[in-house]
Design a protein around this motif. Structure first.
Motif, PDB file in Angstrom:
ATOM      1  N   ILE A 198      -3.067  10.768  -3.752  1.00 46.59           N
ATOM      2  CA  ILE A 198      -2.473   9.371  -4.272  1.00 46.59           C
ATOM      3  C   ILE A 198      -2.361   8.319  -3.458  1.00 46.59           C
ATOM      4  N   MET A 199      -3.045   7.168  -4.088  1.00 47.25           N
ATOM      5  CA  MET A 199      -3.131   6.123  -3.148  1.00 47.25           C
ATOM      6  C   MET A 199      -3.280   4.818  -4.106  1.00 47.25           C
ATOM      7  N   LYS A 200      -2.645   3.784  -3.735  1.00 53.25           N
ATOM      8  CA  LYS A 200      -2.583   2.493  -4.144  1.00 53.25           C
ATOM      9  C   LYS A 200      -2.324   1.355  -3.235  1.00 53.25           C
ATOM     10  N   ALA A 201      -3.464   0.289  -3.455  1.00 52.83           N
ATOM     11  CA  ALA A 201      -3.519  -0.706  -2.700  1.00 52.83           C
ATOM     12  C   ALA A 201      -3.232  -2.120  -3.488  1.00 52.83           C
ATOM     13  N   TYR A 202      -2.398  -3.057  -3.022  1.00 55.78           N
ATOM     14  CA  TYR A 202      -2.424  -4.366  -3.666  1.00 55.78           C
ATOM     15  C   TYR A 202      -2.912  -5.353  -2.886  1.00 55.78           C
ATOM     16  N   ASP A 203      -2.921  -6.680  -3.389  1.00 53.22           N
ATOM     17  CA  ASP A 203      -3.405  -7.880  -2.749  1.00 53.22           C
ATOM     18  C   ASP A 203      -2.184  -8.678  -2.074  1.00 53.22           C
ATOM     19  N   GLY A 204      -1.231  -8.218  -2.122  1.00 54.15           N
ATOM     20  CA  GLY A 204      -0.090  -9.162  -1.340  1.00 54.15           C
ATOM     21  C   GLY A 204       0.687  -9.773  -2.358  1.00 54.15           C
ATOM     22  N   PHE A 255       0.961  -1.117  -0.001  1.00 56.67           N
ATOM     23  CA  PHE A 255      -0.015   0.030   0.163  1.00 56.67           C
ATOM     24  C   PHE A 255       0.824   1.353   0.058  1.00 56.67           C
ATOM     25  N   TYR A 256       0.484   2.187  -0.756  1.00 54.81           N
ATOM     26  CA  TYR A 256       1.063   3.338  -0.475  1.00 54.81           C
ATOM     27  C   TYR A 256      -0.045   4.545  -0.884  1.00 54.81           C
ATOM     28  N   CYS A 257       0.405   5.904   0.093  1.00 55.55           N
ATOM     29  CA  CYS A 257      -0.516   7.145  -0.300  1.00 55.55           C
ATOM     30  C   CYS A 257       0.137   8.183   0.285  1.00 55.55           C
ATOM     31  N   SER A 258      -0.193   9.555  -0.248  1.00 55.80           N
ATOM     32  CA  SER A 258       0.372  10.596   0.227  1.00 55.80           C
ATOM     33  C   SER A 258       0.116  10.867   1.705  1.00 55.80           C
ATOM     34  N   GLY A 259       1.118  11.384   2.098  1.00 54.88           N
ATOM     35  CA  GLY A 259       1.116  11.416   3.650  1.00 54.88           C
ATOM     36  C   GLY A 259       0.836  12.909   4.095  1.00 54.88           C
ATOM     37  N   GLY A 270       1.088  -8.351  -5.906  1.00 57.65           N
ATOM     38  CA  GLY A 270       1.411  -7.534  -6.706  1.00 57.65           C
ATOM     39  C   GLY A 270       0.214  -7.043  -7.445  1.00 57.65           C
ATOM     40  N   HIS A 271      -1.085  -7.402  -7.366  1.00 55.73           N
ATOM     41  CA  HIS A 271      -2.132  -7.025  -8.161  1.00 55.73           C
ATOM     42  C   HIS A 271      -2.956  -5.974  -7.421  1.00 55.73           C
ATOM     43  N   GLY A 272      -2.998  -4.828  -8.188  1.00 52.34           N
ATOM     44  CA  GLY A 272      -3.601  -3.624  -7.733  1.00 52.34           C
ATOM     45  C   GLY A 272      -5.037  -3.913  -7.335  1.00 52.34           C
ATOM     46  N   ILE A 273      -5.711  -3.461  -6.278  1.00 48.84           N
ATOM     47  CA  ILE A 273      -6.973  -3.451  -5.924  1.00 48.84           C
ATOM     48  C   ILE A 273      -7.929  -2.035  -5.578  1.00 48.84           C
ATOM     49  N   ASP A 274      -7.206  -1.219  -5.377  1.00 50.06           N
ATOM     50  CA  ASP A 274      -7.850  -0.039  -5.120  1.00 50.06           C
ATOM     51  C   ASP A 274      -6.818   1.086  -5.548  1.00 50.06           C
TER      52      ASP A 274
END
Length: 287
Positions: free
Chosen positions: A257-263, A80-84, A265-269
């Motif tokens: 800016i946000m991106k979530a993965y499924d563990g 996961f990453y997002c702006s902080g 490597g596949h993006g989910i959000d």
């Protein structure tokens, strides 16, 4: 005598349970979870990162965020990453608003007197990937790395000493809006729930459940007053038996800016803004 429930009562109880938690996914043996929630007429998503055995770690990039992230992420499983932190301006090269140190590099020496939340991300040692939270209005900063020191960041002299300590210890620090702490409760008066303007919200919560420290990023996509959204999140977390040490507001706005993965490597959000626009990034990952 044990109470008995009519079918209608059972149905209502079931609907209440559904209203609190809609659907969840669990990854990496449960140390990373994603949960869609409906609570108090709002919908939001929890990204939950267990710090059990230190497997999931946090990392923060305060400058040249996209470039440094791309260089660093090799051979890491990004969850996961997002702006902080908030930024001083809209430029992708803008420094974060408020005091900030990036892995020992001092990015911004100026404290923002309106934001009472300080976040320290550990870059090494036994607590690597962990996060400490401080209420600048009520607390001094106590550190044990490199010796035992206490700093009052509202004092210019202490702030200079703290920045020197952070530089020497390779610390990562950023400032943001404080919404709630366990020791002092809400950082806003309850009669100011509708203060400000409505907008999409995102929060960072540092909690404990049982004996395990848990970090949560809460994505609150509906347009809401900041204080009202924070109040709902805190009440929900407490209802789910999280011990909430701190809740902080993260930047969305023009830097969604946000991106979530499924563990795997596949993006989910995803958020609405491209990663190459990032001024700073909060990242969760496993080695």
């Amino acid at each position: 005598m044990l109470p008995t429930f009519k079918p209608l009562t059972l149905l209502l109880l079931g609907l209440i349970a559904i209203s609190q938690s809609l659907m969840g996914q669990s990854y990496l043996g449960g140390v990373y979870q994603r949960t869609d929630v409906r609570f108090d007429e709002s919908k939001f998503t929890l990204y939950q990162f267990s710090r059990k055995k230190g497997k999931v770690k946090a990392k923060y990039f305060a400058q040249n965020a996209n470039r440094e992230f791309q260089r660093w992420k090799q051979r890491k499983n990004i969850l996961f990453y997002c702006s902080g932190a908030f930024s001083e301006n809209w430029s992708s090269s803008s420094p974060p608003l408020g005091i900030c140190v990036d892995n020992g590099v001092i990015v911004n020496r100026k404290i923002d007197n309106e934001m009472d939340g300080l976040v320290i991300v550990y870059n090494g040692g036994a607590q690597q990937g962990g996060i400490a939270v401080i209420n600048l209005e009520k607390e001094k900063v106590n550190v044990t790395q490199g010796g035992k020191y206490t700093f009052d960041l509202r004092s210019y002299k202490d702030r200079t000493s703290f920045l020197n300590w952070a530089r020497d210890q390779g610390a990562t620090v950023f400032q943001t809006q404080l919404m709630y702490t366990k020791s002092y409760g809400y950082a806003f008066p309850k009669d100011k729930m509708t203060h400000g303007k409505k907008a999409e919200r995102r929060f960072l919560a540092i909690c404990k459940k049982g004996n395990t420290v848990v970090h949560l990023v809460i994505n609150f996509p509906e347009s809401s007053y900041l204080n009202a959204a924070a109040d709902k999140v805190v009440r929900y977390l407490k209802k789910q038996r999280f011990e909430v040490f701190g809740l902080f507001n993260l930047d969305t706005g023009g830097k969604d800016i946000m991106k979530a993965y499924d563990g795997q490597g596949h993006g989910i959000d995803s958020g609405s803004t491209s990663l190459n626009q990032a001024t700073n990034l909060l990242v969760y990952y496993v080695d």
